[in-house]
Scaffold this motif. Structure first.
Motif, mmCIF file in Angstrom:
data_model
loop_
_atom_site.group_PDB
_atom_site.id
_atom_site.type_symbol
_atom_site.label_atom_id
_atom_site.label_comp_id
_atom_site.label_asym_id
_atom_site.label_seq_id
_atom_site.Cartn_x
_atom_site.Cartn_y
_atom_site.Cartn_z
ATOM 1 N N ALA A 20 0.826 -1.207 0.000
ATOM 2 C CA ALA A 20 0.000 0.000 0.000
ATOM 3 C C ALA A 20 0.859 1.255 0.000
ATOM 4 O O ALA A 20 0.563 2.231 -0.710
ATOM 5 C CB ALA A 20 -0.929 -0.004 1.215
ATOM 6 N N GLY A 21 1.949 1.239 0.792
ATOM 7 C CA GLY A 21 2.817 2.404 0.864
ATOM 8 C C GLY A 21 3.530 2.687 -0.446
ATOM 9 O O GLY A 21 3.644 3.842 -0.875
ATOM 10 N N VAL A 22 4.011 1.624 -1.095
ATOM 11 C CA VAL A 22 4.695 1.782 -2.374
ATOM 12 C C VAL A 22 3.737 2.340 -3.421
ATOM 13 O O VAL A 22 4.075 3.282 -4.157
ATOM 14 C CB VAL A 22 5.289 0.435 -2.840
ATOM 15 C CG1 VAL A 22 5.657 0.483 -4.315
ATOM 16 C CG2 VAL A 22 6.513 0.083 -2.009
ATOM 17 N N LEU A 23 2.547 1.775 -3.488
ATOM 18 C CA LEU A 23 1.580 2.250 -4.485
ATOM 19 C C LEU A 23 1.128 3.676 -4.197
ATOM 20 O O LEU A 23 0.965 4.480 -5.125
ATOM 21 C CB LEU A 23 0.374 1.314 -4.526
ATOM 22 C CG LEU A 23 0.593 -0.031 -5.220
ATOM 23 C CD1 LEU A 23 -0.642 -0.907 -5.076
ATOM 24 C CD2 LEU A 23 0.932 0.164 -6.700
ATOM 25 N N GLU A 24 0.928 4.009 -2.941
ATOM 26 C CA GLU A 24 0.496 5.375 -2.596
ATOM 27 C C GLU A 24 1.542 6.395 -3.026
ATOM 28 O O GLU A 24 1.212 7.421 -3.639
ATOM 29 C CB GLU A 24 0.252 5.474 -1.095
ATOM 30 C CG GLU A 24 -0.225 6.857 -0.649
ATOM 31 C CD GLU A 24 -0.487 6.950 0.852
ATOM 32 O OE1 GLU A 24 -0.939 8.010 1.306
ATOM 33 O OE2 GLU A 24 -0.231 5.948 1.565
ATOM 34 N N GLN A 25 2.809 6.130 -2.715
ATOM 35 C CA GLN A 25 3.864 7.063 -3.110
ATOM 36 C C GLN A 25 4.007 7.124 -4.620
ATOM 37 O O GLN A 25 4.181 8.201 -5.206
ATOM 38 C CB GLN A 25 5.192 6.657 -2.466
ATOM 39 C CG GLN A 25 6.336 7.622 -2.773
ATOM 40 C CD GLN A 25 7.646 7.200 -2.142
ATOM 41 O OE1 GLN A 25 7.689 6.322 -1.274
ATOM 42 N NE2 GLN A 25 8.733 7.819 -2.581
ATOM 43 N N LEU A 26 3.940 5.960 -5.259
ATOM 44 C CA LEU A 26 4.074 5.909 -6.715
ATOM 45 C C LEU A 26 3.012 6.752 -7.405
ATOM 46 O O LEU A 26 3.315 7.575 -8.284
ATOM 47 C CB LEU A 26 3.949 4.458 -7.175
ATOM 48 C CG LEU A 26 3.984 4.233 -8.694
ATOM 49 C CD1 LEU A 26 5.413 4.226 -9.195
ATOM 50 C CD2 LEU A 26 3.274 2.935 -9.068
ATOM 51 N N LEU A 27 1.762 6.537 -7.021
ATOM 52 C CA LEU A 27 0.656 7.244 -7.675
ATOM 53 C C LEU A 27 0.681 8.726 -7.362
ATOM 54 O O LEU A 27 0.337 9.560 -8.209
ATOM 55 C CB LEU A 27 -0.664 6.610 -7.240
ATOM 56 C CG LEU A 27 -0.849 5.146 -7.671
ATOM 57 C CD1 LEU A 27 -2.066 4.529 -6.991
ATOM 58 C CD2 LEU A 27 -0.961 5.028 -9.183
ATOM 59 N N ASP A 28 1.104 9.072 -6.138
ATOM 60 C CA ASP A 28 1.225 10.490 -5.775
ATOM 61 C C ASP A 28 2.266 11.176 -6.643
ATOM 62 O O ASP A 28 2.038 12.279 -7.148
ATOM 63 C CB ASP A 28 1.580 10.608 -4.292
ATOM 64 C CG ASP A 28 1.701 12.066 -3.859
ATOM 65 O OD1 ASP A 28 0.669 12.770 -3.873
ATOM 66 O OD2 ASP A 28 2.824 12.501 -3.511
ATOM 67 N N GLU A 29 3.411 10.523 -6.843
ATOM 68 C CA GLU A 29 4.457 11.117 -7.671
ATOM 69 C C GLU A 29 4.044 11.206 -9.132
ATOM 70 O O GLU A 29 4.485 12.102 -9.859
ATOM 71 C CB GLU A 29 5.747 10.308 -7.527
ATOM 72 C CG GLU A 29 6.386 10.431 -6.147
ATOM 73 C CD GLU A 29 7.699 9.693 -6.045
ATOM 74 O OE1 GLU A 29 8.117 9.068 -7.044
ATOM 75 O OE2 GLU A 29 8.319 9.751 -4.968
ATOM 76 N N ALA A 30 3.198 10.272 -9.565
ATOM 77 C CA ALA A 30 2.726 10.283 -10.956
ATOM 78 C C ALA A 30 1.526 11.202 -11.146
ATOM 79 O O ALA A 30 1.090 11.418 -12.281
ATOM 80 C CB ALA A 30 2.366 8.872 -11.400
ATOM 81 N N GLY A 31 0.965 11.724 -10.044
ATOM 82 C CA GLY A 31 -0.184 12.616 -10.129
ATOM 83 C C GLY A 31 -1.440 11.930 -10.627
ATOM 84 O O GLY A 31 -2.164 12.480 -11.461
ATOM 85 N N MET A 32 -1.726 10.733 -10.087
ATOM 86 C CA MET A 32 -2.868 9.969 -10.565
ATOM 87 C C MET A 32 -3.395 9.077 -9.448
ATOM 88 O O MET A 32 -2.796 8.983 -8.369
ATOM 89 C CB MET A 32 -2.462 9.103 -11.758
ATOM 90 C CG MET A 32 -1.357 8.113 -11.431
ATOM 91 S SD MET A 32 -0.799 7.101 -12.830
ATOM 92 C CE MET A 32 -2.180 5.979 -13.031
#
Length: 342
Positions: A243-255
């Motif tokens: 969950a943490g990896v996906l949350e950071q990933l999507l936040d950085e991608a703006g989506m």
């Protein structure tokens, strides 16, 4: 990490021709019938005598390089990831892959990645960092290949949560352009889970010293049965990390995850895939390549890029699509990436 001007320029896959179905494995007495129904894996590919992991990886690498429209001298780094035996001891499979794909031209870095099934995705992050840090570097080649054979490992029973299929995959990353832009990547580690795959046995003095197939199930069971909370704690920690990896990933991608047209994950057995992805993340199976992957099983590091290659070859990717992919490797380590089809 959000990336600028890093592209996926070419993909390659090598799949052995020999198909071994789960149905036939049950008939042969090497796979439990109940497990076959529960796990959902339909078949694996079995590498031939001349298809070691590095040989298949080099084949995939040549295809990826040709598709990328890059020359061998454009490749500044060759990274080779793998899980199991590579056909020789005291030898460098990464340099074999280099010699068989780009030769001695150009590459200033040639290295192996040993991060379980996360090596190829982790390699994308390493290669992107390498290209960004070196102004003169144009491209990097990342490969992976594995063949899982007895007596060292039993593809059907060594791990009760995994069926191992043989194959290889490769990717060319480039600063010059490609069919997909690498938008962002995120990695995380959790070394407290390392004992899961170590087991209680004394340290071995040589590889394969007891002559028995690797028993990953027994290693995990020993650690998870140490106390009544061990299993729930491990599952909870894995869930937090994903969950943490996906949350950071999507936040950085703006989506958000719902913004992604595709989500590509490893070919896990059905109960784990359903819990880890479809229920937990509320994913639509139609946005994944999982159903296709059930005919190949878990190919070490290769599942995600073999899946993306399948989407590419079948013409299902279109300009503007965003694709999320995630991998996990024992140790533990997770890497996730967002790709945008351009």
């Amino acid at each position: 990490m959000r990336w600028d001007n890093i592209y996926l320029a070419g993909l390659g896959v090598h799949l052995p021709e020999d198909v071994y179905t789960a149905e036939q494995a049950v008939a042969d007495g090497v796979y439990d019938a109940t497990a076959a129904v529960t796990n959902g894996i339909r078949a694996v590919r079995v590498a031939g005598p001349d298809e070691s992991g590095p040989v298949m990886a080099a084949s995939a690498g040549r295809q990826a390089l040709a598709r990328s429209e890059h020359r061998p001298e454009d490749v500044d780094a060759v990274l080779h990831a793998y899980v199991g035996h590579q056909g020789r001891e005291f030898w460098s499979p990464a340099h074999y892959v280099q010699q068989e794909t780009v030769g001695a031209n150009g590459a200033s870095v040639t290295m192996e990645i040993r991060q379980g099934s996360n090596g190829l995705l982790g390699g994308i992050e390493l290669a992107a960092a390498h290209l960004t840090a070196r102004p003169s570097a144009t491209a990097a080649l990342i490969t992976s290949g594995d063949a899982f054979h007895l007596p060292f490992i039993d593809r059907w029973t060594s791990d009760d949560q995994t069926v191992f299929g043989d194959g290889a995959a490769a990717a060319v990353l480039s600063k010059r352009g490609g069919f997909a832009r690498v938008v962002s990547t995120v990695s995380a580690t959790e070394p407290s889970l390392e004992p899961l795959y170590r087991g209680p046995e004394p340290w071995s003095r040589t590889p394969f010293d007891d002559g028995k197939p690797v028993n990953l199930t027994a290693r995990k069971d020993d650690w998870l049965m140490k106390n009544e909370d061990a299993y729930d704690d491990a599952v909870g920690l894995v869930g937090q990390k994903v969950a943490g990896v996906l949350e950071q990933l999507l936040d950085e991608a703006g989506m958000t995850l719902k913004d992604a047209q595709w989500f590509v994950h490893a070919t896990l057995i059905r109960p784990i895939a359903e819990w880890s992805f479809y229920k937990t993340l509320d994913l639509d199976p139609a946005t994944t390549t999982y159903e296709w992957g059930l005919d190949y099983a878990h190919m070490g590091n290769c599942d995600q890029f073999a899946g993306i290659n399948h989407l590419y070859e079948t013409g299902r990717l279109k300009s503007g699509d965003r694709l999320v992919t995630i991998g996990a490797g024992i140790g533990f380590m997770w890497t996730a990436a967002v790709l945008e089809i351009v």
